[in-house]
Design a protein around this motif. Structure first.
Motif, PDB file in Angstrom:
ATOM      1  N   LEU A 145       0.835  -1.195   0.000  1.00  0.00           N
ATOM      2  CA  LEU A 145       0.000   0.000   0.000  1.00  0.00           C
ATOM      3  C   LEU A 145       0.871   1.247   0.000  1.00  0.00           C
ATOM      4  CD1 LEU A 145      -2.574  -0.978   2.790  1.00  0.00           C
ATOM      5  CD2 LEU A 145      -2.968  -1.060   0.318  1.00  0.00           C
ATOM      6  N   SER A 146       0.364   2.319  -0.574  1.00  0.00           N
ATOM      7  CA  SER A 146       1.064   3.601  -0.523  1.00  0.00           C
ATOM      8  C   SER A 146       0.123   4.707  -0.982  1.00  0.00           C
ATOM      9  CB  SER A 146       2.315   3.584  -1.401  1.00  0.00           C
ATOM     10  OG  SER A 146       3.015   4.823  -1.295  1.00  0.00           O
ATOM     11  N   ASP A 147       0.348   5.929  -0.476  1.00  0.00           N
ATOM     12  CA  ASP A 147      -0.321   7.097  -1.041  1.00  0.00           C
ATOM     13  C   ASP A 147       0.677   7.972  -1.799  1.00  0.00           C
ATOM     14  OD1 ASP A 147       1.098   8.175   1.075  1.00  0.00           O
ATOM     15  OD2 ASP A 147      -0.659   8.709   2.249  1.00  0.00           O
ATOM     16  N   LEU A 148       1.937   7.445  -1.914  1.00  0.00           N
ATOM     17  CA  LEU A 148       3.004   8.101  -2.677  1.00  0.00           C
ATOM     18  C   LEU A 148       3.235   9.545  -2.223  1.00  0.00           C
ATOM     19  CD1 LEU A 148       2.186   6.695  -6.229  1.00  0.00           C
ATOM     20  CD2 LEU A 148       3.932   5.898  -4.620  1.00  0.00           C
ATOM     21  N   LYS A 149       3.163   9.744  -0.903  1.00  0.00           N
ATOM     22  CA  LYS A 149       3.396  11.080  -0.343  1.00  0.00           C
ATOM     23  C   LYS A 149       4.645  11.147   0.521  1.00  0.00           C
ATOM     24  CE  LYS A 149      -1.483  12.455  -0.359  1.00  0.00           C
ATOM     25  NZ  LYS A 149      -2.629  12.908   0.466  1.00  0.00           N
ATOM     26  N   GLY A 150       5.495  10.123   0.426  1.00  0.00           N
ATOM     27  CA  GLY A 150       6.737  10.142   1.188  1.00  0.00           C
ATOM     28  C   GLY A 150       6.489  10.234   2.687  1.00  0.00           C
ATOM     29  N   TRP A 151       7.269  11.094   3.360  1.00  0.00           N
ATOM     30  CA  TRP A 151       7.139  11.246   4.813  1.00  0.00           C
ATOM     31  C   TRP A 151       5.862  11.963   5.202  1.00  0.00           C
ATOM     32  CZ3 TRP A 151       9.859   8.265   7.751  1.00  0.00           C
ATOM     33  CH2 TRP A 151      11.120   7.826   7.331  1.00  0.00           C
ATOM     34  N   SER A 152       5.147  12.512   4.232  1.00  0.00           N
ATOM     35  CA  SER A 152       3.857  13.143   4.515  1.00  0.00           C
ATOM     36  C   SER A 152       2.717  12.137   4.457  1.00  0.00           C
ATOM     37  CB  SER A 152       3.590  14.282   3.525  1.00  0.00           C
ATOM     38  OG  SER A 152       4.573  15.292   3.641  1.00  0.00           O
ATOM     39  N   SER A 153       3.050  10.881   4.306  1.00  0.00           N
ATOM     40  CA  SER A 153       2.043   9.828   4.236  1.00  0.00           C
ATOM     41  C   SER A 153       1.136   9.849   5.458  1.00  0.00           C
ATOM     42  CB  SER A 153       2.732   8.460   4.135  1.00  0.00           C
ATOM     43  OG  SER A 153       1.834   7.420   4.411  1.00  0.00           O
ATOM     44  N   ILE A 154      -0.138   9.571   5.240  1.00  0.00           N
ATOM     45  CA  ILE A 154      -1.082   9.511   6.354  1.00  0.00           C
ATOM     46  C   ILE A 154      -0.679   8.453   7.371  1.00  0.00           C
ATOM     47  CG2 ILE A 154      -2.601   7.905   5.096  1.00  0.00           C
ATOM     48  CD1 ILE A 154      -4.955   9.116   6.571  1.00  0.00           C
ATOM     49  N   ALA A 155      -0.105   7.345   6.889  1.00  0.00           N
ATOM     50  CA  ALA A 155       0.313   6.281   7.796  1.00  0.00           C
ATOM     51  C   ALA A 155       1.495   6.724   8.650  1.00  0.00           C
ATOM     52  CB  ALA A 155       0.675   5.028   7.017  1.00  0.00           C
ATOM     53  N   SER A 156       2.420   7.503   8.070  1.00  0.00           N
ATOM     54  CA  SER A 156       3.555   8.021   8.829  1.00  0.00           C
ATOM     55  C   SER A 156       3.076   8.894   9.973  1.00  0.00           C
ATOM     56  CB  SER A 156       4.482   8.821   7.909  1.00  0.00           C
ATOM     57  OG  SER A 156       5.481   9.482   8.658  1.00  0.00           O
ATOM     58  N   ASN A 157       2.094   9.740   9.690  1.00  0.00           N
ATOM     59  CA  ASN A 157       1.563  10.626  10.731  1.00  0.00           C
ATOM     60  C   ASN A 157       0.788   9.858  11.790  1.00  0.00           C
ATOM     61  OD1 ASN A 157       2.607  12.941   9.482  1.00  0.00           O
ATOM     62  ND2 ASN A 157       0.839  13.121   8.128  1.00  0.00           N
ATOM     63  N   LEU A 158       0.035   8.855  11.366  1.00  0.00           N
ATOM     64  CA  LEU A 158      -0.749   8.073  12.315  1.00  0.00           C
ATOM     65  C   LEU A 158       0.135   7.289  13.276  1.00  0.00           C
ATOM     66  CD1 LEU A 158      -3.698   6.529  10.256  1.00  0.00           C
ATOM     67  CD2 LEU A 158      -3.895   8.061  12.213  1.00  0.00           C
ATOM     68  N   TYR A 159       1.209   6.743  12.745  1.00  0.00           N
ATOM     69  CA  TYR A 159       2.058   5.842  13.526  1.00  0.00           C
ATOM     70  C   TYR A 159       3.346   6.496  14.012  1.00  0.00           C
ATOM     71  CZ  TYR A 159      -0.957   1.907  12.374  1.00  0.00           C
ATOM     72  OH  TYR A 159      -2.036   1.056  12.292  1.00  0.00           O
ATOM     73  N   GLU A 160       3.518   7.783  13.703  1.00  0.00           N
ATOM     74  CA  GLU A 160       4.695   8.520  14.145  1.00  0.00           C
ATOM     75  C   GLU A 160       5.979   7.774  13.785  1.00  0.00           C
ATOM     76  OE1 GLU A 160       4.979  11.567  15.368  1.00  0.00           O
ATOM     77  OE2 GLU A 160       2.821  11.858  15.160  1.00  0.00           O
ATOM     78  N   VAL A 161       6.069   7.350  12.536  1.00  0.00           N
ATOM     79  CA  VAL A 161       7.264   6.663  12.051  1.00  0.00           C
ATOM     80  C   VAL A 161       8.253   7.716  11.547  1.00  0.00           C
ATOM     81  CG1 VAL A 161       8.175   5.051  10.350  1.00  0.00           C
ATOM     82  CG2 VAL A 161       5.980   4.597  11.447  1.00  0.00           C
ATOM     83  N   HIS A 162       9.429   7.765  12.170  1.00  0.00           N
ATOM     84  CA  HIS A 162      10.430   8.765  11.806  1.00  0.00           C
ATOM     85  C   HIS A 162      11.696   8.141  11.225  1.00  0.00           C
ATOM     86  CE1 HIS A 162       7.968  11.767  13.809  1.00  0.00           C
ATOM     87  NE2 HIS A 162       7.909  10.969  14.865  1.00  0.00           N
TER      88      HIS A 162
END
Length: 366
Positions: free
Chosen positions: A313-330
């Motif tokens: 899966l991907s939204d192709l938004k890099g670090w701005s991905s909704i999943a990155s924000n939801l899970y605080e993946v840095h």
């Protein structure tokens, strides 16, 4: 009776002539000229400006009155300088400098500022010991790899020592200063998923302060993305263009794998993940890989090259991905292991540790 009335009137006049309690904050930011602000946060996330001066030499003076103590910051815009200060109706003397923004000094102030200064004094003592220890061991070991590891371990112990001191302070100060101390390091704790632990040390009064209330939404969010929490749902697109959510995917155990085609360590870990999938997919394992790519072609090519035959899966938004924000993946690669109810049972595992976790989790479903 007439005399009592005169006495009462005289006392009222005298009280009216008494100056109301005020704060006076004066100081200097060496090496700076320009705008200097005194600001305080609201529970809404916005900021109030308590003072605003334009200084030609870095000197400033803020005066006013507060009904109750306020957590505030002295800010020099367009610099990294932010001096935290606990404003009470008292006199303060502040010294700071550019570019060494961490060496500010606050003298005076009320009871809360004095308490904060005592903790900062202990912090400075431990920092001096750390710096001295590092320099001494660097003389002994030089660039030796194992020597550097030893130095890192010793410095880590010093950090743990300060954390213990700070934790004791927060437990003992159920007020604005206790909350302000945790709030001052909120981003550090949050990125390490340790904010909920520090917040738990705060007393009821501290939690009701502005910094306590500001931290609460982050604590609530963090509680969902740590072991024991329920992984938040999200919806993204597969390489084929189909929309799919995390909760749509049913399995006894799921690996939620954050990666990207451009991430070297991710690509290096992929053979291990592929091996785990082959070994346990028939037992009820599913993998959901979420890419932080921005280019679809690179994403699909990496999937094919690494033979990653599971759900992507991907939204192709890099670090701005909704999943990155939801899970605080840095940082990637990063994995969460979920049970059939999407409860997080492990995170940040690789190699043998990941396989052992999967084996144990699947055994528990038998």
């Amino acid at each position: 009776m007439k005399m009592n009335w005169i006495v009462w009137l005289g006392s009222m006049i005298l009280a009216a002539c008494q100056p109301s309690p005020r704060y006076v904050i004066e100081g200097q930011i060496t090496g700076y000229e320009g705008r200097i602000l005194l600001v305080t946060p609201r529970v809404t996330g916005t900021w109030d400006t308590l003072g605003n001066v334009l200084s030609a030499d870095g000197t400033f003076l803020f005066e006013g009155s507060v009904k109750e103590p306020v957590m505030a910051e002295i800010v020099a815009p367009d610099t990294r300088l932010r001096v935290p200060i606990l404003v009470e109706n008292s006199e303060f003397k502040v010294e700071a400098n550019i570019p060494d923004v961490s060496t500010y000094v606050i003298n005076g102030g009320g009871v809360l500022q004095q308490q904060r200064n005592e903790l900062r004094k202990k912090e400075s003592e431990i920092k001096m010991q750390k710096d001295s220890m590092r320099l001494e061991y660097e003389k002994i070991y030089g660039n030796d790899y194992f020597g550097k590891l030893q130095i890192r371990g010793l410095l880590s112990k010093m950090d743990e020592r300060y954390n213990e001191v700070e934790s004791d302070f927060v437990r003992q100060h159920d007020n604005l200063v206790g909350a302000a101390v945790v709030y001052g390091r909120m981003q550090t704790f949050y990125r390490a998923k340790r904010l909920h632990e520090r917040y738990a040390l705060l007393g009821e009064n501290a939690r009701k302060t502005v910094p306590g209330l500001l931290m609460k939404p982050y604590v609530d969010k963090e509680s969902r993305i740590i072991v024991g929490g329920t992984a938040p749902d999200f919806k993204m697109v597969t390489p084929e263009g189909d929309s799919l959510s995390l909760y749509d995917i049913k399995a006894k155990v799921k690996i939620l794998d954050f990666w990207a085609s451009w991430c070297g360590p991710c690509r290096a870990e992929n053979p291990n993940v592929r091996k785990i999938y082959r070994k346990y997919k028939d037992a009820g394992l599913e993998i959901v890989s979420v890419s932080f790519d921005t280019k679809k072609e690179a994403w699909i090519r990496a999937i094919q090259e690494d033979k990653l035959n599971w759900i992507h899966l991907s939204d192709l938004k890099g670090w701005s991905s909704i999943a990155s924000n939801l899970y605080e993946v840095h940082g990637i690669p990063y994995v969460f292991v979920l049970d059939e109810n999407n409860r997080i049972i492990a995170e940040s595992l690789r190699g043998e540790a990941l396989e052992e976790c999967i084996a144990a989790a699947l055994k528990g479903t038998e």
